[in-house]
Design a protein around this motif. Structure first.
Motif, PDB file in Angstrom:
ATOM      1  N   ARG A 140       0.407  -1.121  -0.047  1.00 38.23           N
ATOM      2  CA  ARG A 140      -0.164   0.004   0.451  1.00 38.23           C
ATOM      3  C   ARG A 140       0.967   1.229  -0.122  1.00 38.23           C
ATOM      4  O   ARG A 140       2.229   1.009   0.458  1.00 38.23           O
ATOM      5  CB  ARG A 140      -0.728   0.146   1.558  1.00 38.23           C
ATOM      6  CG  ARG A 140      -1.889   1.401   1.691  1.00 38.23           C
ATOM      7  CD  ARG A 140      -2.551   1.154   2.239  1.00 38.23           C
ATOM      8  NE  ARG A 140      -3.839   2.350   2.267  1.00 38.23           N
ATOM      9  CZ  ARG A 140      -3.156   3.492   2.971  1.00 38.23           C
ATOM     10  NH1 ARG A 140      -2.597   3.966   3.081  1.00 38.23           N
ATOM     11  NH2 ARG A 140      -4.842   4.591   3.413  1.00 38.23           N
ATOM     12  N   PRO A 141       0.634   1.777  -0.667  1.00 39.16           N
ATOM     13  CA  PRO A 141       1.002   3.996  -0.796  1.00 39.16           C
ATOM     14  C   PRO A 141       1.145   4.266   0.085  1.00 39.16           C
ATOM     15  O   PRO A 141       0.636   4.220   0.994  1.00 39.16           O
ATOM     16  CB  PRO A 141       0.901   3.914  -2.051  1.00 39.16           C
ATOM     17  CG  PRO A 141      -0.661   3.730  -2.068  1.00 39.16           C
ATOM     18  CD  PRO A 141      -0.417   2.873  -1.570  1.00 39.16           C
ATOM     19  N   ALA A 142       2.597   4.917   0.866  1.00 44.06           N
ATOM     20  CA  ALA A 142       2.538   5.528   1.856  1.00 44.06           C
ATOM     21  C   ALA A 142       1.551   6.739   2.069  1.00 44.06           C
ATOM     22  O   ALA A 142       1.904   7.080   0.558  1.00 44.06           O
ATOM     23  CB  ALA A 142       4.111   6.063   1.942  1.00 44.06           C
ATOM     24  N   ASP A 143       1.390   7.497   3.482  1.00 42.12           N
ATOM     25  CA  ASP A 143       0.659   8.308   3.417  1.00 42.12           C
ATOM     26  C   ASP A 143       1.677   9.484   2.668  1.00 42.12           C
ATOM     27  O   ASP A 143       1.092  10.646   2.230  1.00 42.12           O
ATOM     28  CB  ASP A 143       0.006   8.588   4.665  1.00 42.12           C
ATOM     29  CG  ASP A 143      -0.548   7.905   5.095  1.00 42.12           C
ATOM     30  OD1 ASP A 143      -0.959   7.075   4.510  1.00 42.12           O
ATOM     31  OD2 ASP A 143      -0.646   7.935   6.414  1.00 42.12           O
ATOM     32  N   LEU A 148       2.119  13.623  -1.818  1.00 46.76           N
ATOM     33  CA  LEU A 148       2.921  14.309  -2.967  1.00 46.76           C
ATOM     34  C   LEU A 148       1.604  14.313  -4.228  1.00 46.76           C
ATOM     35  O   LEU A 148       1.274  14.963  -5.636  1.00 46.76           O
ATOM     36  CB  LEU A 148       3.746  13.942  -3.161  1.00 46.76           C
ATOM     37  CG  LEU A 148       5.030  14.280  -2.714  1.00 46.76           C
ATOM     38  CD1 LEU A 148       6.286  13.405  -2.399  1.00 46.76           C
ATOM     39  CD2 LEU A 148       5.598  15.666  -2.265  1.00 46.76           C
ATOM     40  N   VAL A 149       1.416  13.233  -4.581  1.00 50.36           N
ATOM     41  CA  VAL A 149       0.194  12.050  -5.407  1.00 50.36           C
ATOM     42  C   VAL A 149      -0.558  13.631  -5.731  1.00 50.36           C
ATOM     43  O   VAL A 149      -1.512  14.339  -6.735  1.00 50.36           O
ATOM     44  CB  VAL A 149      -0.309  11.635  -6.029  1.00 50.36           C
ATOM     45  CG1 VAL A 149      -1.221  10.851  -6.976  1.00 50.36           C
ATOM     46  CG2 VAL A 149       0.927  10.365  -6.033  1.00 50.36           C
ATOM     47  N   GLY A 192       7.744   3.260 -12.192  1.00 54.56           N
ATOM     48  CA  GLY A 192       6.991   3.883 -13.245  1.00 54.56           C
ATOM     49  C   GLY A 192       7.544   5.355 -13.186  1.00 54.56           C
ATOM     50  O   GLY A 192       6.883   6.090 -11.672  1.00 54.56           O
ATOM     51  N   ASN A 193       6.692   5.749 -14.187  1.00 55.09           N
ATOM     52  CA  ASN A 193       5.934   7.197 -13.865  1.00 55.09           C
ATOM     53  C   ASN A 193       4.954   7.607 -13.271  1.00 55.09           C
ATOM     54  O   ASN A 193       3.870   6.845 -14.140  1.00 55.09           O
ATOM     55  CB  ASN A 193       6.470   8.163 -14.966  1.00 55.09           C
ATOM     56  CG  ASN A 193       7.903   7.651 -15.337  1.00 55.09           C
ATOM     57  OD1 ASN A 193       8.970   7.821 -14.750  1.00 55.09           O
ATOM     58  ND2 ASN A 193       8.695   7.748 -16.609  1.00 55.09           N
ATOM     59  N   LEU A 194       4.849   8.789 -13.449  1.00 54.99           N
ATOM     60  CA  LEU A 194       2.746   8.832 -12.330  1.00 54.99           C
ATOM     61  C   LEU A 194       2.570   9.726 -14.284  1.00 54.99           C
ATOM     62  O   LEU A 194       1.430   9.579 -14.052  1.00 54.99           O
ATOM     63  CB  LEU A 194       2.975   9.823 -11.498  1.00 54.99           C
ATOM     64  CG  LEU A 194       1.720  10.346 -10.626  1.00 54.99           C
ATOM     65  CD1 LEU A 194       0.979   9.358 -10.590  1.00 54.99           C
ATOM     66  CD2 LEU A 194       1.050  11.532  -9.994  1.00 54.99           C
ATOM     67  N   THR A 195       3.417  10.285 -14.675  1.00 51.75           N
ATOM     68  CA  THR A 195       2.503  11.173 -15.838  1.00 51.75           C
ATOM     69  C   THR A 195       3.893  11.342 -17.098  1.00 51.75           C
ATOM     70  O   THR A 195       4.633  10.645 -16.817  1.00 51.75           O
ATOM     71  CB  THR A 195       2.580  13.076 -16.149  1.00 51.75           C
ATOM     72  OG1 THR A 195       3.725  13.667 -15.358  1.00 51.75           O
ATOM     73  CG2 THR A 195       1.130  12.407 -14.139  1.00 51.75           C
TER      74      THR A 195
END
Length: 637
Positions: A140-143, A148-149, A192-195
């Motif tokens: 699970r991604p950290a808070d 940041l996202v 990977g990359n977000l955008t």
């Protein structure tokens, strides 16, 4: 000694004699040992020994540099180490550290190539007969990452609104903020990359996905993400999960001389002759005039793309994510083929159906017949910044224009179509005697160059090799190849100085003979560990063994080496913020010993380390490692 006696002297082997070194005897040494047996003594064979001190006697002696290299290879010491100077920031102490070169080919460094081959063997062994999925569950991604996202989403919303209001000054400010935030996301624990890196990417060319009418259709079952093969239960209740050893070859281009054994019977060739393993005609065409060298060369160029299409079709046809690990080799006829260890088994009928339905279309401008010759090739016009016809001075069509012409024609055909040849699937059960032998069969040539496995040893084989290389020298290997000028098309991103027939691409080199893809092919989900993970875990295992079972005489030296960081480990190669600073050293630096002295010291250190490790492993078999000392993934070298 007379001239007649000198002519009768048989020169000795260039290597070591069996009694001169603990090295295993080479084939040349074994042949010399047979010559030195009492049955074939010098007196019986009529061979006169050279006079001591004569030139013939000196030439029989092995060169000192050859002895040093053979001993280093036998000890497993890198013969081309990279010199790195390590400086301790706290004490100011400077020393030169030798890092193995990590070569993949035995021709460059045999110990490093063999070490890499053993890692490949371990990697294939780990992933071939898995009964559980090798991919771990996603965390699970950290808070902090989610924050940041979320901030990145707010900036994207503000930028789009600023564009709608034509507030381009605000857009520029937001772009700088987005760039800073993207840099933070790049350091975050994300895969990977977000955008996309380019906000306005170039629209790629698209082709119709309609299959060719001259190939059978593939079944399209529902796709599943699992990678583990099917398990079978025998009549006695034993559960087996077999896998497959697969050989993929290209089609024939004409009859060639072959050697095949059916048991102890040597099957005659099509020419009517039984060829031995060292026959000078093996692999050469029966009729060189009718042999299709052009198609053989084009198939070699696009074989890597055909393998990618093969695995795509196979996964679509079976409905699950088939995993594979293998290597590409060169047959005697100079056509590439591949051996793969495939997880799981499939019906033979399905294997053959996928092979018959697999092809790869090359959508390039047609290059059936050259328009120009190497001697009269198009010339570069500096004023037009284009290649022009040497007679009419008209510019040649550029690459994009040639592709636009193909796209505008609804009846256009691909420039070339490559198809699969024969396939040979064979079932392998886990733990059988053929399992380990099959793994070594797949990896037996990974330390050799492509053409080393089919080296020309006779005039007919050399003529076949030269004819194949001559065909490859004028065929286009990529959109940027200079050979496109021979077919009346400017290469992609054309620049001055292109000479057709002299393209520097690997396709045209004799060492590759057309094949330029990766030699070793391993699917993404083959196992949970990469080569770097296996190497790190093996080093951790050795470090744990030597730490818990040190020798009294080597204990101090061992702890000194264990505390020093390895320049190849992550986190130790940055010069700032660490205790050690690394920089490349030159062989002619005053503090760098000569190559011979460094190799001699490395051989002795390697032998002592191996003896130390063997004694520690003997103690390990009697007293296992404590749980706290075991690394996360054990498995000795």
């Amino acid at each position: 000694m007379t001239v007649t006696a000198l002519r009768q002297v048989t020169p000795g082997p260039p290597g070591l004699t069996p009694h001169a070194s603990p090295l295993p005897p080479t084939p040349a040494v074994e042949r010399q040992a047979e010559v030195d047996t009492p049955a074939d003594s010098a007196a019986d064979a009529g061979v006169v020994e050279p006079r001591p001190g004569s030139r013939a006697d000196r030439m029989r002696r092995p060169p000192a540099q050859l002895v040093l290299r053979l001993l280093a290879e036998h000890a497993g010491v890198c013969v081309r180490p990279v010199l790195v100077r390590r400086t301790d920031r706290d004490t100011g102490r400077t020393e030169v550290v030798e890092i193995p070169c990590g070569a993949r080919l035995a021709a460059k460094c045999k110990p490093c190539a063999e070490r890499n081959r053993r890692l490949r063997i371990q990697q294939i062994r780990e992933g071939w007969h898995l009964d559980t999925e090798p991919t771990p569950p996603v965390d699970r991604p950290a808070d902090e990452v989610l924050d940041l996202v979320r901030a990145r989403a707010d900036l994207e919303f503000d930028r789009r609104r600023a564009e709608m209001l034509a507030d381009f000054d605000q857009v520029e400010i937001l772009d700088r903020q987005i760039a800073d935030l993207d840099a933070e996301l790049a350091d975050a624990p994300l895969r990977g990359n977000l955008t996309p890196t380019d906000r306005t990417p170039k629209e790629p060319r698209t082709r119709s996905t309609r299959r060719r009418q001259d190939t059978p259709d593939l079944p399209r079952p529902a796709m599943s993400a699992h990678t583990v093969g099917r398990a079978y239960t025998d009549a006695d209740g034993e559960t087996r999960r077999p896998s497959t050893l697969l050989t993929v070859t290209l089609p024939g281009y004409g009859a060639v001389h072959t050697s095949f054994r059916r048991g102890s019977y040597l099957v005659p060739c099509e020419c009517g002759t039984r060829h031995g393993e060292r026959d000078p005609l093996l692999g050469t065409p029966l009729d060189p005039a009718s042999y299709d060298y052009r198609r053989a060369a084009l198939d070699a160029i696009h074989f890597a793309a055909l393998l990618d299409r093969w695995w795509q079709n196979l996964r679509r046809a079976v409905g699950w994510n088939v995993q594979y690990a293998g290597a590409v080799e060169l047959q005697r006829r100079l056509a590439p083929h591949a051996h793969f260890a495939v997880r799981g088994t499939l019906p033979r009928k399905l294997w053959r159906l996928v092979a018959a339905a697999t092809y790869h279309q090359v959508w390039w401008p047609h290059f059936d017949k050259p328009v120009y010759t190497v001697d009269r090739a198009p010339e570069y016009d500096k004023a037009r910044k284009s290649y022009v016809d040497p007679k009419t001075r008209n510019p040649l069509p550029d690459w994009e224009t040639a592709l636009d012409t193909i796209d505008a024609n609804p009846d256009a055909e691909p420039a070339y179509v490559i198809r699969m040849g024969r396939i040979d699937p064979r079932g392998i059960n886990h733990g059988d005697k053929d399992t380990e032998r099959s793994i070594r069969y797949v990896t037996k040539y990974v330390t050799k160059d492509v053409t080393e496995t089919a080296r020309a040893d006779s005039d007919p084989q050399q003529a076949h090799f030269d004819r194949m290389h001559a065909e490859l020298s004028t065929l286009p290997c990529s959109p940027t190849c200079a050979n496109w000028l021979l077919y009346g098309v400017q290469p992609k991103n054309a620049k001055p100085g292109l000479v057709p027939g002299r393209c520097k691409g690997k396709v045209h080199q004799p060492a590759t003979l057309g094949f330029t893809g990766r030699r070793v092919l391993v699917s993404r989900n083959w196992s949970a560990r990469t080569l770097a993970d296996i190497r790190t875990d093996n080093a951790a295992w050795v470090r744990a063994v030597l730490t818990n079972y040190p020798d009294a005489e080597d204990q101090a030296d061992h702890h000194d080496q264990a505390d020093a960081p390895n320049p190849g480990e992550p986190g130790n190669d940055t010069p700032t913020g660490d205790r050690y600073y690394y920089e490349l050293a030159r062989p002619d630096d005053p503090d760098v010993p000569s190559y011979q002295h460094r190799i001699l010291a490395a051989i002795a250190a390697r032998d002592r380390w191996r003896q130390h490790l063997n004694r520690a492993r003997a103690q390990l078999s009697a007293t296992p490692l404590p749980e706290a000392a075991k690394p996360s993934r054990t498995g000795g070298p």
